[in-house]
Scaffold this motif. Structure first.
Motif, PDB file in Angstrom:
ATOM      1  N   CYS A 166       0.800  -1.227   0.000  1.00 24.90           N
ATOM      2  CA  CYS A 166       0.000   0.000   0.000  1.00 24.90           C
ATOM      3  C   CYS A 166       0.832   1.277   0.000  1.00 24.90           C
ATOM      4  CB  CYS A 166      -0.917   0.037   1.223  1.00 24.90           C
ATOM      5  SG  CYS A 166      -2.414  -0.929   1.055  1.00 24.90           S
ATOM      6  N   ALA A 167       1.968   1.251   0.692  1.00 24.24           N
ATOM      7  CA  ALA A 167       2.724   2.476   0.933  1.00 24.24           C
ATOM      8  C   ALA A 167       4.205   2.150   1.043  1.00 24.24           C
ATOM      9  CB  ALA A 167       2.225   3.152   2.212  1.00 24.24           C
ATOM     10  N   GLU A 168       5.007   3.201   1.200  1.00 29.19           N
ATOM     11  CA  GLU A 168       6.448   3.003   1.344  1.00 29.19           C
ATOM     12  C   GLU A 168       6.783   2.149   2.558  1.00 29.19           C
ATOM     13  OE1 GLU A 168       7.958   6.923   1.623  1.00 29.19           O
ATOM     14  OE2 GLU A 168       7.822   7.344  -0.520  1.00 29.19           O
ATOM     15  N   GLU A 169       6.045   2.373   3.632  1.00 24.71           N
ATOM     16  CA  GLU A 169       6.262   1.608   4.859  1.00 24.71           C
ATOM     17  C   GLU A 169       4.913   1.199   5.432  1.00 24.71           C
ATOM     18  OE1 GLU A 169       8.279   2.087   9.328  1.00 24.71           O
ATOM     19  OE2 GLU A 169       8.523   3.678   7.824  1.00 24.71           O
ATOM     20  N   VAL A 170       4.773  -0.077   5.724  1.00 29.52           N
ATOM     21  CA  VAL A 170       3.526  -0.609   6.266  1.00 29.52           C
ATOM     22  C   VAL A 170       3.846  -1.335   7.562  1.00 29.52           C
ATOM     23  CG1 VAL A 170       1.572  -2.159   5.888  1.00 29.52           C
ATOM     24  CG2 VAL A 170       2.536  -0.861   3.962  1.00 29.52           C
ATOM     25  N   VAL A 171       3.132  -0.959   8.618  1.00 24.78           N
ATOM     26  CA  VAL A 171       3.375  -1.548   9.930  1.00 24.78           C
ATOM     27  C   VAL A 171       2.046  -2.017  10.510  1.00 24.78           C
ATOM     28  CG1 VAL A 171       4.382  -1.198  12.219  1.00 24.78           C
ATOM     29  CG2 VAL A 171       5.243   0.117  10.277  1.00 24.78           C
ATOM     30  N   TYR A 189      -0.046   2.929   7.383  1.00 24.77           N
ATOM     31  CA  TYR A 189       0.587   3.067   6.074  1.00 24.77           C
ATOM     32  C   TYR A 189       1.262   4.430   6.010  1.00 24.77           C
ATOM     33  CZ  TYR A 189      -2.909  -0.570   5.338  1.00 24.77           C
ATOM     34  OH  TYR A 189      -3.687  -1.697   5.466  1.00 24.77           O
ATOM     35  N   LEU A 190       2.585   4.427   5.904  1.00 23.64           N
ATOM     36  CA  LEU A 190       3.374   5.655   5.880  1.00 23.64           C
ATOM     37  C   LEU A 190       3.928   5.872   4.478  1.00 23.64           C
ATOM     38  CD1 LEU A 190       5.361   4.976   9.164  1.00 23.64           C
ATOM     39  CD2 LEU A 190       3.525   6.658   8.897  1.00 23.64           C
ATOM     40  N   ASP A 191       3.625   7.016   3.899  1.00 25.86           N
ATOM     41  CA  ASP A 191       4.123   7.310   2.561  1.00 25.86           C
ATOM     42  C   ASP A 191       4.613   8.751   2.515  1.00 25.86           C
ATOM     43  OD1 ASP A 191       4.220   7.824  -0.384  1.00 25.86           O
ATOM     44  OD2 ASP A 191       3.501   5.762  -0.412  1.00 25.86           O
ATOM     45  N   ARG A 192       5.920   8.916   2.583  1.00 24.48           N
ATOM     46  CA  ARG A 192       6.500  10.260   2.601  1.00 24.48           C
ATOM     47  C   ARG A 192       6.343  10.955   1.260  1.00 24.48           C
ATOM     48  NH1 ARG A 192       9.033   6.552   5.392  1.00 24.48           N
ATOM     49  NH2 ARG A 192       9.633   6.917   7.582  1.00 24.48           N
ATOM     50  N   GLY A 193       6.281  10.188   0.172  1.00 20.25           N
ATOM     51  CA  GLY A 193       6.093  10.784  -1.140  1.00 20.25           C
ATOM     52  C   GLY A 193       4.784  11.547  -1.247  1.00 20.25           C
ATOM     53  N   CYS A 196       1.495  11.328   3.495  1.00 18.62           N
ATOM     54  CA  CYS A 196       0.307  10.782   4.153  1.00 18.62           C
ATOM     55  C   CYS A 196       0.662   9.623   5.071  1.00 18.62           C
ATOM     56  CB  CYS A 196      -0.696  10.284   3.122  1.00 18.62           C
ATOM     57  SG  CYS A 196      -1.593  11.569   2.244  1.00 18.62           S
ATOM     58  N   ALA A 197      -0.060   9.551   6.171  1.00 23.03           N
ATOM     59  CA  ALA A 197      -0.035   8.394   7.059  1.00 23.03           C
ATOM     60  C   ALA A 197      -1.480   7.971   7.263  1.00 23.03           C
ATOM     61  CB  ALA A 197       0.619   8.747   8.391  1.00 23.03           C
ATOM     62  N   GLN A 198      -1.823   6.776   6.804  1.00 24.86           N
ATOM     63  CA  GLN A 198      -3.192   6.288   6.965  1.00 24.86           C
ATOM     64  C   GLN A 198      -3.245   5.256   8.079  1.00 24.86           C
ATOM     65  OE1 GLN A 198      -5.071   4.452   3.559  1.00 24.86           O
ATOM     66  NE2 GLN A 198      -7.031   4.222   4.619  1.00 24.86           N
ATOM     67  N   ILE A 199      -4.204   5.440   8.963  1.00 22.58           N
ATOM     68  CA  ILE A 199      -4.496   4.466  10.020  1.00 22.58           C
ATOM     69  C   ILE A 199      -5.726   3.689   9.572  1.00 22.58           C
ATOM     70  CG2 ILE A 199      -5.080   4.141  12.445  1.00 22.58           C
ATOM     71  CD1 ILE A 199      -3.843   6.964  12.932  1.00 22.58           C
ATOM     72  N   GLU A 200      -5.616   2.371   9.578  1.00 21.09           N
ATOM     73  CA  GLU A 200      -6.690   1.556   9.005  1.00 21.09           C
ATOM     74  C   GLU A 200      -6.954   0.346   9.892  1.00 21.09           C
ATOM     75  OE1 GLU A 200      -9.550   0.237   6.230  1.00 21.09           O
ATOM     76  OE2 GLU A 200      -8.568   2.163   6.490  1.00 21.09           O
ATOM     77  N   ASP A 201      -8.189  -0.132   9.846  1.00 17.51           N
ATOM     78  CA  ASP A 201      -8.569  -1.388  10.495  1.00 17.51           C
ATOM     79  C   ASP A 201      -8.304  -1.352  12.003  1.00 17.51           C
ATOM     80  OD1 ASP A 201      -9.728  -3.869  10.399  1.00 17.51           O
ATOM     81  OD2 ASP A 201      -7.876  -4.936   9.917  1.00 17.51           O
ATOM     82  N   VAL A 202      -8.721  -0.275  12.647  1.00 21.65           N
ATOM     83  CA  VAL A 202      -8.603  -0.175  14.106  1.00 21.65           C
ATOM     84  C   VAL A 202      -9.637  -1.112  14.733  1.00 21.65           C
ATOM     85  CG1 VAL A 202      -8.676   1.368  16.094  1.00 21.65           C
ATOM     86  CG2 VAL A 202      -7.890   2.230  13.871  1.00 21.65           C
ATOM     87  N   ARG A 203      -9.164  -1.972  15.615  1.00 23.07           N
ATOM     88  CA  ARG A 203     -10.064  -3.015  16.109  1.00 23.07           C
ATOM     89  C   ARG A 203      -9.661  -3.454  17.512  1.00 23.07           C
ATOM     90  NH1 ARG A 203      -9.449  -8.317  12.856  1.00 23.07           N
ATOM     91  NH2 ARG A 203      -9.245  -6.795  11.155  1.00 23.07           N
ATOM     92  N   THR A 204     -10.665  -3.680  18.379  1.00 17.75           N
ATOM     93  CA  THR A 204     -10.433  -4.226  19.715  1.00 17.75           C
ATOM     94  C   THR A 204     -11.401  -5.379  19.922  1.00 17.75           C
ATOM     95  OG1 THR A 204      -9.842  -2.038  20.567  1.00 17.75           O
ATOM     96  CG2 THR A 204     -10.343  -3.733  22.187  1.00 17.75           C
ATOM     97  N   SER A 205     -10.915  -6.489  20.458  1.00 19.85           N
ATOM     98  CA  SER A 205     -11.808  -7.629  20.702  1.00 19.85           C
ATOM     99  C   SER A 205     -12.861  -7.228  21.733  1.00 19.85           C
ATOM    100  CB  SER A 205     -11.019  -8.837  21.194  1.00 19.85           C
ATOM    101  OG  SER A 205     -10.410  -8.566  22.436  1.00 19.85           O
ATOM    102  N   PRO A 231       2.832  15.051   6.940  1.00 24.32           N
ATOM    103  CA  PRO A 231       2.009  16.175   7.391  1.00 24.32           C
ATOM    104  C   PRO A 231       0.523  15.854   7.502  1.00 24.32           C
ATOM    105  CG  PRO A 231       2.656  16.499   5.117  1.00 24.32           C
ATOM    106  CD  PRO A 231       3.403  15.296   5.598  1.00 24.32           C
ATOM    107  N   VAL A 232       0.081  14.764   6.865  1.00 24.84           N
ATOM    108  CA  VAL A 232      -1.340  14.402   6.903  1.00 24.84           C
ATOM    109  C   VAL A 232      -1.482  13.010   7.496  1.00 24.84           C
ATOM    110  CG1 VAL A 232      -3.428  13.935   5.548  1.00 24.84           C
ATOM    111  CG2 VAL A 232      -1.910  15.829   4.897  1.00 24.84           C
ATOM    112  N   THR A 233      -2.130  12.927   8.651  1.00 19.22           N
ATOM    113  CA  THR A 233      -2.476  11.645   9.259  1.00 19.22           C
ATOM    114  C   THR A 233      -3.987  11.508   9.193  1.00 19.22           C
ATOM    115  OG1 THR A 233      -0.585  11.720  10.770  1.00 19.22           O
ATOM    116  CG2 THR A 233      -2.408  10.274  11.369  1.00 19.22           C
ATOM    117  N   PHE A 234      -4.462  10.412   8.628  1.00 18.29           N
ATOM    118  CA  PHE A 234      -5.905  10.296   8.407  1.00 18.29           C
ATOM    119  C   PHE A 234      -6.382   8.868   8.587  1.00 18.29           C
ATOM    120  CE2 PHE A 234      -4.375   8.888   4.312  1.00 18.29           C
ATOM    121  CZ  PHE A 234      -5.368   8.056   3.798  1.00 18.29           C
ATOM    122  N   LEU A 235      -7.693   8.737   8.664  1.00 17.14           N
ATOM    123  CA  LEU A 235      -8.364   7.445   8.685  1.00 17.14           C
ATOM    124  C   LEU A 235      -9.713   7.592   8.001  1.00 17.14           C
ATOM    125  CD1 LEU A 235     -10.568   7.984  11.113  1.00 17.14           C
ATOM    126  CD2 LEU A 235      -8.668   7.314  12.584  1.00 17.14           C
TER     127      LEU A 235
END
Length: 266
Positions: A166-171, A189-193, A196-205, A231-235
């Protein structure tokens, strides 16, 4: 440039460009056409998210239903998933697609504001491997789709491997309980190009909710996004579901809307 200096319109444009690139990066085959593109993963035919039509721009095609059928003809895709990356476009095609039997979901795109305060304590959060995530992923799909065959459940659990592109760095981040089971998680998903930093699939049992674990995972995602200089962190959240209000309370604001249209096979 800080995210404070970017207008909501600029932020949404940047996010849209990143999201469309992420869809393309995960695909095994991409076919462009005048109003958008198709992204296909024949290796994961049961993953709707990886076999879809993406409409771009703000102007609706003359006959969107026929267009979707034509671009997916002979691809082997049995479902129909259409993503419109702008509110005007989604509004413009909604009547035609819902009239043809598609379900319609509106998502809000939310960025972290500069004024957001501390979200939580990320002390317990650790990086997770795909192997660590797979049992919980498969169990979740089995609960959601109790009648699905093993082939479908296995594929939905295993498709997470595609997200690495998805991105340059995925954790993958999460919290484990005392027995080592993953009880809270999120993708980052971190993409310096794209900035953007996207936060996805936040989940707690369910058994571990109310303990601040989602806040902890989100806090670690935000910390890493800042460290990466994005500069942009989003979900993205369902416009009608309760997590949207939770994200608003911790400092995310809506900068745009996207539309999903889904028609199941058969």
């Amino acid at each position: 440039m800080s995210h404070e200096e970017l207008s909501a319109r600029d932020v949404f444009a940047r996010i849209t460009a990143f999201q469309q690139a992420a869809v393309r990066r995960q695909a095994e085959r991409v076919v462009d056409f005048g109003e958008g593109f198709t992204a296909l993963c024949p290796s994961f035919p049961y993953s709707y998210d990886h076999n879809l039509v993406v409409l771009t721009g703000d102007d609706a095609p003359d006959d969107v239903v026929e267009l979707v059928e034509s671009v997916l003809d002979r691809t082997g895709v049995e479902h129909r998933l259409v993503l419109a990356h702008s509110a005007p476009l989604g509004d413009a095609v909604a009547a035609a697609l819902t009239g043809a039997g598609y379900g319609h979901t509106v998502h809000v795109v939310m960025r972290l504001t500069a004024s957001a305060g501390p979200i939580g304590d990320p002390g317990e959060v650790r990086e997770l491997s795909l192997d660590e995530l797979r049992p919980g992923e498969r169990a979740m799909w089995q609960e959601r789709l109790p009648d699905a065959p093993d082939e479908v459940l296995d594929q939905l659990a295993d498709r997470r491997v595609l997200r690495r592109a998805c991105a340059e760095e995925v954790v993958f981040l999460g919290v484990r309980d005392e027995d080592g089971a993953v009880v809270a998680q999120a993708d980052l998903y971190l993409d310096r190009g794209f900035g953007c930093a996207q936060i996805e699939d936040v989940r707690t049992s369910p058994a571990h909710r109310g303990r601040g674990l989602a806040r902890a995972v989100l806090a670690e995602c935000v910390r890493r996004a800042a460290e990466a200089g994005c500069p942009v962190t989003f979900l993205v959240a369902d416009a009608e579901d309760w997590p949207r209000r939770f994200y608003e309370r911790i400092g995310f604001e809506t900068v745009g809307h996207t539309h999903l249209f889904l028609r199941f096979p058969g």
